[in-house]
Every structure is written in structure tokens, then in C-alpha cells.
Enzyme design. Sequence first.
Site, PDB file in Angstrom:
ATOM      1  N   LEU A  75       0.812  -1.219   0.000  1.00 34.39           N
ATOM      2  CA  LEU A  75       0.000   0.000   0.000  1.00 34.39           C
ATOM      3  C   LEU A  75       0.846   1.269   0.000  1.00 34.39           C
ATOM      4  O   LEU A  75       0.350   2.358   0.269  1.00 34.39           O
ATOM      5  CB  LEU A  75      -0.957  -0.007   1.192  1.00 34.39           C
ATOM      6  N   CYS A  76       2.101   1.126  -0.339  1.00 38.38           N
ATOM      7  CA  CYS A  76       3.030   2.258  -0.374  1.00 38.38           C
ATOM      8  C   CYS A  76       2.926   2.958  -1.734  1.00 38.38           C
ATOM      9  O   CYS A  76       2.899   2.307  -2.776  1.00 38.38           O
ATOM     10  CB  CYS A  76       4.441   1.721  -0.149  1.00 38.38           C
ATOM     11  N   HIS A  77       2.873   4.289  -1.708  1.00 33.19           N
ATOM     12  CA  HIS A  77       2.783   5.051  -2.955  1.00 33.19           C
ATOM     13  C   HIS A  77       4.124   5.072  -3.687  1.00 33.19           C
ATOM     14  O   HIS A  77       5.161   5.218  -3.043  1.00 33.19           O
ATOM     15  CB  HIS A  77       2.385   6.503  -2.669  1.00 33.19           C
ATOM     16  N   ASP A 128      24.521 -11.134   2.121  1.00 34.95           N
ATOM     17  CA  ASP A 128      24.616 -12.007   0.955  1.00 34.95           C
ATOM     18  C   ASP A 128      26.055 -12.135   0.466  1.00 34.95           C
ATOM     19  O   ASP A 128      26.512 -13.231   0.146  1.00 34.95           O
ATOM     20  CB  ASP A 128      23.727 -11.476  -0.173  1.00 34.95           C
TER      21      ASP A 128
END
Length: 158
Positions: A75-77, A128
Site C-alpha cells: 500500500l506504499c505510494h 549475501d
Amino acid sequence: MNKLTHFDDSGQAHMVNVGDKPATHRIAIATGKITMLLETFKMVETGNHKKGDVLGIARIAGIQASKRTADLIPLCHPLALTHVSLEFRLDSTTSTISCKVRAETTGPTGVEMEALTAVQVALLTIYDMCKAVDRGMVMGDIKLLEKSGGKSGEWKLA
């Protein structure tokens, strides 16, 4: 306590409408750290890692991640970022690398998620690149330090 904005009146998730909000200059600063074995830390610090410049690659990964935050957080713009910088601090007494991110935009919504995402992906990239020699690295203390801009104005972690 403030109302959770990502839920409508019936409790359903929705993307907040920021269409009527004014564009303001917004800044967010976030941080986090990764602790590792001293041998691993020295390899990163001296640049003797066989995969190359660990912190340089982590910096690019963090910047890329900040630009992709809306693809990762439902739900991030999506934002037009105007600046993202990453700073690493190495502490040989604790074999810890701290990552600090500053993200900026001019728009109707804040850049906190972009700064936090950049920190986490930068730390994951360090993990990583070093996991072949140290699987016991620990990431943590990830937090927003401060934000400015918008209706809520300035905020700093106490």
C-alpha cells in the site's frame, strides 16, 4: 493514538488517497546495523573480499531498493525520489557496520518507507556477499531516526 490510515471504515485495506495533499519537501533518515565475526569485518574493511567492494555494492543495492519500495510494500505510494544517500560506519571494537540512509522527495507523502527499505536491503546485501564466510551475521536495530515535511511536520526518535 492516531487512526490506522490504510484501512477504510469497513476495515478493508486500501491505498490512502493523497491526491488533495500539497507537495512539500520531505526527508527521512533511517539506520540499522549488521554485526559479524572479526575476520569477516576485516575482509570488508580492507576491501579484500573476493566478490569486490562489499560496501559499494551495498550502497547501490540500497539506492535501487529505495526506488522499488512501492513494488515491495503493497500500500506504499510510488514516489519520485529527489535524493538518496547511504553512509556506512565501521566499528572494529564490535565488528559492526552501521548503515544510515537519507531519502528526500517533494510530494504529497513521506519517504520513511523508502529510507527504511534502503537500510534493510543494504544490510541484506552485505549479508549475501559475506555469508560464505560468516552465516552467523546478525542484522538489527533498524529504525527511523527522523522525518520532516508534510502535515505532521518534524519528528525525531527520542
